[in-house]
Design a protein around this motif. Structure first.
Motif, mmCIF file in Angstrom:
data_model
loop_
_atom_site.group_PDB
_atom_site.id
_atom_site.type_symbol
_atom_site.label_atom_id
_atom_site.label_comp_id
_atom_site.label_asym_id
_atom_site.label_seq_id
_atom_site.Cartn_x
_atom_site.Cartn_y
_atom_site.Cartn_z
ATOM 1 N N VAL A 2 64.007 31.102 65.805
ATOM 2 C CA VAL A 2 63.259 32.156 65.117
ATOM 3 C C VAL A 2 64.175 33.333 64.824
ATOM 4 O O VAL A 2 64.212 33.854 63.706
ATOM 5 C CB VAL A 2 62.030 32.594 65.958
ATOM 6 N N THR A 3 64.946 33.732 65.810
ATOM 7 C CA THR A 3 65.866 34.858 65.636
ATOM 8 C C THR A 3 66.901 34.550 64.569
ATOM 9 O O THR A 3 67.220 35.402 63.734
ATOM 10 C CB THR A 3 66.571 35.189 66.978
ATOM 11 N N ASN A 7 67.372 36.680 61.274
ATOM 12 C CA ASN A 7 68.650 37.366 61.062
ATOM 13 C C ASN A 7 69.291 37.008 59.734
ATOM 14 O O ASN A 7 70.035 37.810 59.173
ATOM 15 C CB ASN A 7 69.623 37.067 62.204
ATOM 16 N N ILE A 8 69.022 35.837 59.230
ATOM 17 C CA ILE A 8 69.601 35.441 57.946
ATOM 18 C C ILE A 8 68.803 36.016 56.784
ATOM 19 O O ILE A 8 69.309 36.129 55.678
ATOM 20 C CB ILE A 8 69.725 33.909 57.836
ATOM 21 N N GLY A 9 67.551 36.396 57.032
ATOM 22 C CA GLY A 9 66.829 37.066 55.955
ATOM 23 C C GLY A 9 65.423 36.583 55.659
ATOM 24 O O GLY A 9 64.864 36.940 54.635
ATOM 25 N N VAL A 10 64.828 35.777 56.542
ATOM 26 C CA VAL A 10 63.467 35.315 56.296
ATOM 27 C C VAL A 10 62.564 35.850 57.408
ATOM 28 O O VAL A 10 62.594 35.354 58.535
ATOM 29 C CB VAL A 10 63.383 33.767 56.244
ATOM 30 N N PRO A 11 61.768 36.882 57.119
ATOM 31 C CA PRO A 11 60.888 37.443 58.150
ATOM 32 C C PRO A 11 59.767 36.472 58.540
ATOM 33 O O PRO A 11 59.390 35.596 57.758
ATOM 34 C CB PRO A 11 60.327 38.705 57.492
ATOM 35 N N TRP A 49 79.724 35.553 48.330
ATOM 36 C CA TRP A 49 78.516 36.350 48.474
ATOM 37 C C TRP A 49 78.707 37.439 49.511
ATOM 38 O O TRP A 49 79.445 37.290 50.470
ATOM 39 C CB TRP A 49 77.350 35.473 48.932
ATOM 40 N N MET A 50 77.982 38.520 49.320
ATOM 41 C CA MET A 50 77.884 39.570 50.329
ATOM 42 C C MET A 50 76.771 39.134 51.295
ATOM 43 O O MET A 50 76.015 38.208 51.007
ATOM 44 C CB MET A 50 77.506 40.904 49.668
ATOM 45 N N ASP A 51 76.641 39.834 52.418
ATOM 46 C CA ASP A 51 75.594 39.488 53.398
ATOM 47 C C ASP A 51 74.207 39.492 52.762
ATOM 48 O O ASP A 51 73.390 38.614 53.027
ATOM 49 C CB ASP A 51 75.612 40.462 54.579
ATOM 50 N N ALA A 52 73.952 40.478 51.919
ATOM 51 C CA ALA A 52 72.635 40.574 51.276
ATOM 52 C C ALA A 52 72.361 39.362 50.394
ATOM 53 O O ALA A 52 71.231 38.865 50.346
ATOM 54 C CB ALA A 52 72.546 41.853 50.452
ATOM 55 N N GLU A 53 73.389 38.881 49.710
ATOM 56 C CA GLU A 53 73.206 37.721 48.832
ATOM 57 C C GLU A 53 72.967 36.444 49.632
ATOM 58 O O GLU A 53 72.171 35.590 49.229
ATOM 59 C CB GLU A 53 74.408 37.579 47.900
ATOM 60 N N VAL A 54 73.617 36.322 50.792
ATOM 61 C CA VAL A 54 73.350 35.182 51.672
ATOM 62 C C VAL A 54 71.886 35.232 52.097
ATOM 63 O O VAL A 54 71.187 34.217 52.072
ATOM 64 C CB VAL A 54 74.283 35.173 52.903
ATOM 65 N N GLY A 55 71.411 36.417 52.452
ATOM 66 C CA GLY A 55 70.017 36.592 52.854
ATOM 67 C C GLY A 55 69.050 36.243 51.738
ATOM 68 O O GLY A 55 68.028 35.591 51.965
ATOM 69 N N ILE A 56 69.374 36.664 50.522
ATOM 70 C CA ILE A 56 68.527 36.357 49.364
ATOM 71 C C ILE A 56 68.481 34.848 49.145
ATOM 72 O O ILE A 56 67.407 34.259 48.980
ATOM 73 C CB ILE A 56 69.036 37.072 48.100
ATOM 74 N N SER A 59 66.537 33.139 51.971
ATOM 75 C CA SER A 59 65.099 33.406 51.941
ATOM 76 C C SER A 59 64.396 32.645 50.825
ATOM 77 O O SER A 59 63.220 32.334 50.926
ATOM 78 C CB SER A 59 64.833 34.907 51.798
ATOM 79 N N LYS A 60 65.126 32.317 49.758
ATOM 80 C CA LYS A 60 64.526 31.577 48.644
ATOM 81 C C LYS A 60 64.691 30.068 48.785
ATOM 82 O O LYS A 60 63.899 29.296 48.238
ATOM 83 C CB LYS A 60 65.159 32.023 47.322
ATOM 84 N N TYR A 61 65.747 29.653 49.485
ATOM 85 C CA TYR A 61 66.024 28.220 49.634
ATOM 86 C C TYR A 61 66.661 27.975 51.000
ATOM 87 O O TYR A 61 67.877 27.778 51.107
ATOM 88 C CB TYR A 61 66.935 27.742 48.495
ATOM 89 N N PRO A 62 65.854 28.010 52.070
ATOM 90 C CA PRO A 62 66.398 27.856 53.415
ATOM 91 C C PRO A 62 67.164 26.554 53.633
ATOM 92 O O PRO A 62 68.066 26.497 54.459
ATOM 93 C CB PRO A 62 65.166 27.913 54.323
#
Length: 172
Positions: A2-3, A7-11, A49-56, A59-62
């Motif tokens: 879960v963590t 941490n990668i960007g999916v709440p 990618w920047m960290d934010a882009e990895v998160g995006i 979050s869209k395609y785990p």
């Protein structure tokens, strides 16, 4: 797990959270304990990618976490170097990384490139649309309208989808 997913960007409340947990659960125990950092670092380096882009992207395609390093590397080289897509464009459309390189991405790119180089397209297509369309819709939009000018195009596309590279699709 879960963590790691969070941490990668999916709440936790996100629609994709269940998919994120599924993707994380397929990682090795050591990767999960390290917070998925090795895979994230690989994605960051491979796609620039920047960290934010990895998160995006996550979050869209785990399921991007489940792709092998070799698969991701080949897709990165193709989408960025050959097609010319910007890394941020891919991060916002990460489902592109789930499409088969050999059966979908490359053959469709070859068709579009052939059409562009022969002056048969009026404007540049949106590659996300080109790649996400169903096979029937892709043929309807990009192949059938050019049957007279390029009667071999459908046959060449079908051949490319099974791994052959027709001479019409060899570009210099």
């Amino acid at each position: 797990m879960v963590t790691c997913a969070e941490n990668i960007g999916v709440p936790r409340g996100a629609v994709m959270f269940r998919h994120a947990l599924l993707a994380v659960s397929s990682l090795r125990k050591e990767e999960i304990l390290l917070g998925c950092s090795a895979k994230v670092e690989y994605l960051r380096n491979t796609f620039r990618w920047m960290d934010a882009e990895v998160g995006i992207a996550f979050s869209k395609y785990p399921l991007v976490l489940n792709k092998s390093k070799e698969s991701l590397q080949r897709r990165s080289e193709f989408l960025i170097s050959e097609v010319g897509l910007e890394p941020v464009y891919i991060a916002h459309r990460p489902v592109l990384l789930g499409f088969s390189l050999e059966d979908r991405l490359r053959p469709r790119y070859y068709v579009v490139r052939f059409l562009k180089e022969n002056g048969l397209l009026k404007r540049d297509p949106i590659y996300y649309s080109v790649f996400k369309e169903s096979d029937m819709t892709f043929k309807k939009k990009f192949i059938h309208p050019h049957k007279e000018a390029a009667p071999h195009l459908e046959k060449d596309y079908d051949a490319a989808c099974i791994g052959e590279v027709p001479t019409n699709f060899i570009f210099t």
